[in-house]
Enzyme design. Structure first.
Site, PDB file in Angstrom:
ATOM      1  CB  ILE A  63      -0.973   0.014   1.198  1.00 19.44           C
ATOM      2  CG1 ILE A  63      -1.807  -1.262   1.244  1.00 19.44           C
ATOM      3  CG2 ILE A  63      -1.889   1.245   1.109  1.00 19.44           C
ATOM      4  CD1 ILE A  63      -2.772  -1.342   2.418  1.00 19.44           C
ATOM      5  N   PRO A  64       1.481   1.551  -1.161  1.00 13.97           N
ATOM      6  CG  PRO A  64       2.219   1.649  -3.362  1.00 13.97           C
ATOM      7  CD  PRO A  64       1.446   0.822  -2.398  1.00 13.97           C
ATOM      8  CG  HIS A  65       0.751   5.384   2.476  1.00 16.92           C
ATOM      9  ND1 HIS A  65       1.132   4.076   2.682  1.00 16.92           N
ATOM     10  CD2 HIS A  65       1.152   6.051   3.580  1.00 16.92           C
ATOM     11  CE1 HIS A  65       1.714   3.964   3.858  1.00 16.92           C
ATOM     12  NE2 HIS A  65       1.758   5.151   4.425  1.00 16.92           N
ATOM     13  CB  CYS A  66       2.915  10.094  -0.813  1.00 16.76           C
ATOM     14  SG  CYS A  66       2.054  10.434  -2.359  1.00 16.76           S
TER      15      CYS A  66
END
Length: 155
Positions: A63-66
């Site tokens: 779950i890549p997030h920014c």
């Protein structure tokens, strides 16, 4: 703050032939780019987050997030044709990515979405359903259904 996330086929990639974590994140950034944030800015933000620690949760899921200056939460889902090394917690390669760009001020919504996703991806049957999807329409509809099943109510 309760905000329902709706998956869209134009924010999905199904069985994408992306050979590495970097290429997968570049593709996700291209899907999520809009007039408020460029593909490069989103990709750089994803990579900066990954340098803090892999967003690979295990079981082939990441779950890549920014957080960026965007007006609303934007999400994309990708399934990969072949799993890629992701430095996940369980050392297994990743083939299922749910990518999130969150407005800077939306901490609570961000945490609720991560909790909701944890519920979706903790179930093998849900992961299997997503991996079985053969096109972006089916992938987006399946993820939308699974998100609704895991809806977390705001207090």
């Amino acid at each position: 703050m309760s905000r329902e996330i709706e998956m869209r086929a134009d924010l999905a990639a199904c069985q994408a032939p992306l050979p590495s974590r970097k290429r997968a994140l570049q593709h996700a950034a291209s899907l999520l780019a809009d007039q408020t944030q460029s593909e490069d800015t989103i990709f750089d933000a994803f990579m900066a987050r990954e340098r803090l620690g892999s967003t690979g949760l295990g079981n082939g899921v990441a779950i890549p997030h920014c957080r960026l200056a965007v007006p609303e939460i934007r999400v994309a889902i990708l399934t990969l044709a072949a799993p890629v090394d992701y430095e996940s917690i369980d050392a297994d390669p990743v083939d299922l990515l749910f990518c999130i760009v969150v407005p800077l001020e939306e901490q609570e919504a961000h945490l609720k979405l991560l909790a909701q996703l944890s519920g979706v991806f903790s179930e093998e049957v849900h992961r299997s359903r997503l991996r079985a999807c053969q096109n972006v329409d089916d992938l987006a509809a399946t993820m939308d259904e699974l998100l609704k099943l895991q809806q977390i109510d705001a207090a």
